[in-house]
Design an enzyme around this catalytic site. Sequence first.
Site, PDB file in Angstrom:
ATOM      1  CE  LYS A   1       5.244   7.565   0.080  1.00 57.39           C
ATOM      2  NZ  LYS A   1       4.223   8.031  -0.858  1.00 57.39           N
TER       3      LYS A   1
HETATM    4  C1  PLP Z   1       3.014   8.519  -0.585  1.00 56.44           C
HETATM    5  C2  PLP Z   1       2.220   9.095  -1.676  1.00 56.44           C
HETATM    6  C3  PLP Z   1       1.243  10.051  -1.418  1.00 56.44           C
HETATM    7  C4  PLP Z   1       0.876  10.495  -0.017  1.00 56.44           C
HETATM    8  O1  PLP Z   1       1.923  11.161   0.630  1.00 56.44           O
HETATM    9  P1  PLP Z   1       1.891  11.328   2.217  1.00 56.44           P
HETATM   10  O2  PLP Z   1       3.227  11.869   2.563  1.00 56.44           O
HETATM   11  O3  PLP Z   1       1.684   9.946   2.771  1.00 56.44           O
HETATM   12  O4  PLP Z   1       0.776  12.223   2.543  1.00 56.44           O
HETATM   13  C5  PLP Z   1       0.570  10.598  -2.493  1.00 56.44           C
HETATM   14  N1  PLP Z   1       0.843  10.220  -3.751  1.00 56.44           N
HETATM   15  C6  PLP Z   1       1.789   9.309  -4.041  1.00 56.44           C
HETATM   16  C7  PLP Z   1       2.029   8.928  -5.452  1.00 56.44           C
HETATM   17  C8  PLP Z   1       2.513   8.711  -3.017  1.00 56.44           C
HETATM   18  O5  PLP Z   1       3.438   7.799  -3.291  1.00 56.44           O
END
Ligand code: PLP
Length: 468
Positions: A112
């Site tokens: 993120k």
């Molecule tokens: C946010 C997240 C996901 C999922 O990603 P999306 O974009 O919501 O599909 C998977 N793994 C981790 C570690 C995340 O932080």
Amino acid sequence: MKYISTRGKDGPIGFEDALLSGLARDGGLYLPVDWPRLDDDEWRQLKGRPYAEVAARIMSVFTDGEITLEEMTSLARDTYADFAHPDVAPLVEIEDNIHVCELFHGPTIAFKDYAMQFLSRAFDRALEARGKRAVILGATSGDTGSAALEAFQGRDFVDIFILFPEGRVSPIQQRQMTSVIADGAHAIAVDGDFDACQDAVKALFRDLEFRDRMGLSAINSINWARLMPQIVYYATSALALGAPEREVAFSVPTGNFGNIFAGYVARKMGLPIKTLICASNRNDILTRFFTSGRMERRRVEPSFSPSMDIQISSNFERLLFELLDRDGEAVRSQMQKFSETGEFDVSPDILDRARVLFQPFRLDDAGTVDEIKHSYASAGITLDPHSAIGVAAARNARAEGSIEASVPIVALACAHPAKFPSVVEKAIGIAPALPPHLSDLMEREERMHHCTSQPEAIAALLEAERRQ
Ligand SMILES: *Cc1c(COP(=O)(O)O)cnc(C)c1O
């Protein structure tokens, strides 16, 4: 570049308007009016270039007329300057032609950061130019909230409120949120699951009077500007592995469908992406959809990969819009049906079209632990539970022959293993250490609010706490 809503009743608007409002006013999600493409020569020129340069080239195509390539270059350099690895999103080969793309070298050690660090800078820039303030409201199943609070803390003209489901995020995720002690930064522990948090956020955004009065903005993955920076590591990975001449596949641990949708966009932009594996945990609504064509909501079950514990994948609406030939009315009626009944179907030919690119995979907690063990023993690599699901999906696709041996598969490693130490320790007997910049995290002071998932209660908290 102009943006329109997946529900057909908002837009076209410019990039910064889409950035600042997040969710479209008709309840839909913004998408560019058309998909910009780079030709093979243009892709070739980006091979081996620094990450920030590739990022600027790709993102500036979507901000044309508002943020120039030159401005984007300095934004991108600043965004990725403090990432802990010089390649920003390095590739590691884990098995013959299966690669892991490490997306945990940002400040909160989950992918993120790659988008959120950009988003906070883009917000800054846009608000400053407009002489405005904003209130950011988001829901998180864990990693979004920490990345957002970390990226937005201390900005003078942004207050940020992040809802998280109390007791459903890992202790480290929680502490990353609650240890952000800065004016205008608020972590809110909500009595409910992630979907309840997200429903509350959506309800407040639908209240247009409240939304305008507060200057409400969304930074969860429904914001187009969250998706845009995620296209970049698909490009750097594909180029490193032989694109544009060679096809590449990606395996993506999926929750809200944001990260994998960025892969879809990368393909639309001209990269030869053959397959996107949509990997889920036991909360497998997407896996079931790509198998049957039926989206059917069930209860969210806690798992070892909490950032994927989602039954309503907001970003899926963007793919639906594409699959339905960009018919906003049709999307609106499907989403209406989904919100009323918890299900909708697409026709077999639409499902077939989706399956040309998307391939489903599901792994339960026991399988996740097995994969962490296996990768550790066979390649000496410690995976977090989310990344393990992606790697297992890649191995499975190879083993069953759905992706032939000549096509490299890149499994996105979405979080650092130290973010989920208890599962990793269960698998390999060793709890991975946090990287140096976070080593004292669990000793840091905590600050948070507690609230029900009632939109009214959350609205009252925002009213009381926001700076004027
Ligand atoms: C946010 C997240 C996901 C999922 O990603 P999306 O974009 O919501 O599909 C998977 N793994 C981790 C570690 C995340 O932080």
